[in-house]
Design a protein around this motif. Structure first.
Motif, short mmCIF file in Angstrom:
data_model
loop_
_atom_site.label_atom_id
_atom_site.label_comp_id
_atom_site.label_asym_id
_atom_site.label_seq_id
_atom_site.Cartn_x
_atom_site.Cartn_y
_atom_site.Cartn_z
N GLN A 199 0.81 -1.21 0.00
CA GLN A 199 0.00 0.00 0.00
C GLN A 199 0.85 1.27 0.00
N ASP A 200 0.32 2.31 -0.61
CA ASP A 200 0.96 3.61 -0.65
C ASP A 200 0.65 4.32 0.67
N SER A 201 1.60 4.32 1.58
CA SER A 201 1.42 4.92 2.89
C SER A 201 2.54 5.92 3.17
N PRO A 202 2.30 6.90 4.04
CA PRO A 202 3.36 7.86 4.38
C PRO A 202 4.55 7.18 5.05
N GLU A 203 5.67 7.84 5.02
CA GLU A 203 6.87 7.33 5.68
C GLU A 203 6.62 7.14 7.17
N GLY A 204 7.02 5.98 7.68
CA GLY A 204 6.89 5.72 9.11
C GLY A 204 5.59 5.03 9.50
N TRP A 205 4.67 4.84 8.51
CA TRP A 205 3.41 4.14 8.82
C TRP A 205 3.73 2.65 9.07
N PRO A 206 3.01 2.00 9.98
CA PRO A 206 3.25 0.57 10.19
C PRO A 206 2.88 -0.23 8.95
N GLN A 207 3.79 -1.06 8.51
CA GLN A 207 3.54 -1.92 7.35
C GLN A 207 4.14 -3.29 7.60
N SER A 208 3.46 -4.31 7.16
CA SER A 208 3.91 -5.68 7.34
C SER A 208 3.57 -6.48 6.10
N PRO A 209 4.10 -7.70 5.99
CA PRO A 209 3.85 -8.49 4.78
C PRO A 209 2.36 -8.69 4.51
N THR A 210 2.04 -8.72 3.23
CA THR A 210 0.65 -8.95 2.82
C THR A 210 0.12 -10.24 3.45
N TYR A 211 -1.11 -10.19 3.92
CA TYR A 211 -1.84 -11.30 4.56
C TYR A 211 -1.41 -11.55 6.01
N SER A 212 -0.33 -10.94 6.48
CA SER A 212 0.18 -11.30 7.81
C SER A 212 -0.77 -10.90 8.93
N ARG A 213 -1.65 -9.94 8.70
CA ARG A 213 -2.60 -9.52 9.73
C ARG A 213 -3.96 -10.22 9.59
N TRP A 214 -4.11 -11.00 8.55
CA TRP A 214 -5.39 -11.69 8.35
C TRP A 214 -5.57 -12.78 9.40
N ALA A 215 -6.78 -12.95 9.85
CA ALA A 215 -7.08 -14.04 10.78
C ALA A 215 -6.94 -15.37 10.06
N THR A 216 -6.40 -16.35 10.73
CA THR A 216 -6.32 -17.69 10.15
C THR A 216 -7.68 -18.36 10.25
N SER A 217 -7.85 -19.44 9.51
CA SER A 217 -9.11 -20.18 9.59
C SER A 217 -9.31 -20.73 11.00
N ARG A 218 -8.22 -21.14 11.64
CA ARG A 218 -8.32 -21.62 13.03
C ARG A 218 -8.79 -20.50 13.96
N ASP A 219 -8.25 -19.29 13.75
CA ASP A 219 -8.68 -18.13 14.55
C ASP A 219 -10.17 -17.88 14.37
N LEU A 220 -10.63 -17.93 13.12
CA LEU A 220 -12.03 -17.67 12.83
C LEU A 220 -12.93 -18.73 13.45
N ALA A 221 -12.47 -19.99 13.43
CA ALA A 221 -13.25 -21.05 14.06
C ALA A 221 -13.37 -20.82 15.56
N ALA A 222 -12.29 -20.33 16.17
CA ALA A 222 -12.32 -20.06 17.61
C ALA A 222 -13.29 -18.94 17.94
N LEU A 223 -13.43 -17.98 17.01
CA LEU A 223 -14.33 -16.84 17.23
C LEU A 223 -15.79 -17.20 16.97
N TYR A 224 -16.03 -17.93 15.87
CA TYR A 224 -17.40 -18.10 15.39
C TYR A 224 -17.89 -19.54 15.38
N GLY A 225 -16.99 -20.49 15.57
CA GLY A 225 -17.38 -21.88 15.53
C GLY A 225 -18.17 -22.30 16.77
N PRO A 226 -18.49 -23.57 16.89
CA PRO A 226 -19.25 -24.05 18.06
C PRO A 226 -18.58 -23.65 19.36
N GLY A 227 -19.28 -22.88 20.16
CA GLY A 227 -18.74 -22.41 21.43
C GLY A 227 -17.83 -21.21 21.31
N GLY A 228 -17.62 -20.73 20.10
CA GLY A 228 -16.73 -19.59 19.91
C GLY A 228 -17.27 -18.35 20.60
#
Length: 230
Positions: A199-228
């Protein structure tokens, strides 16, 4: 205090002036999206064969997937044979949709179709807490014929039913799906945005590898799955 750079601090009048200039561009983009939607409504369509998919209750003709509606949106969920956790992007995208009944007022339905066998697909849907209706095209060429072949990526297709005849009216994939969900729309409002390196961001903005902040499928299951979330 944050360790990252911050936007410059200005007086209220300067901020309002900059905001008005940005809003003018945002409004222009909205009008362009309206024009694109108008063109979409004028697209021709192509007649589809009489495909048979697998649903929770067994084989179902594509025309019957509409469940009486005349319009159908299909999200083609990526599938990796033998994997416990399927595509996190698809899992996260479809987790956004929990209340789709409003589409009934528009004579439409939204479903998920995947290349996975129906038993495995339904088990995965339960594991991650997905509430949409799922179908399998594992025994049909349907997915491959509309841009979502086995081993391929995700896609969205839209269909129109005229009696027993189904027509394909629209298709997108890749980033074309972004405006169909709220996740990126909300994240893009934030001062730091998606915080991805491309992404085109100003100097000093936090940036990390693409997809690295995305929730994993396991994370999503913990949030929304049975008992999540309990």
């Amino acid at each position: 205090m944050t360790d990252h750079a911050l936007p410059p601090v200005v007086d209220a009048e300067t901020w309002e002036r900059r905001l008005r200039a940005l809003r003018a561009r945002e409004k222009a983009a909205t009008r362009e999206l309206d024009a694109i939607a108008a063109e979409r409504r004028r697209l021709p369509m192509v007649k589809m064969p009489d495909y048979v998919l697998e649903g929770e209750e067994g084989p179902v003709r594509l025309a019957d997937v509409f469940a009486g509606a005349s319009q159908l949106i299909v999200y083609h969920h990526m599938w990796f044979p033998g994997e416990e956790w399927q595509c996190p992007g698809c899992t996260g995208f479809t987790s956004q949709y929990t209340r789709l009944e409003f589409l009934e007022n528009y004579d439409a339905r939204f479903v998920v179709v995947t290349q996975g066998p129906i038993g495995e697909a339904l088990a995965y849907r339960r594991r991650v807490g997905n509430r949409m209706t799922w179908y399998s095209t594992a025994g049909s060429s349907f997915g491959a014929d509309v841009g979502a072949p086995p081993g391929g990526g995700f896609a969205v297709n839209v269909f129109l039913r005229d009696g027993e005849t189904v027509h394909r009216t629209w298709h997108t994939d890749g980033r074309g799906t972004e405006q169909l969900g709220h996740s990126f729309a909300l994240i893009d409002l934030l001062p730091y945005g998606r915080q991805e390196e491309w992404q085109d961001s100003p100097e000093g903005w936090p940036q990390s590898p693409t997809y690295s902040r995305w929730a994993t499928s396991r994370d999503l299951a913990a949030l929304y799955g049975p008992g999540g979330g309990e």
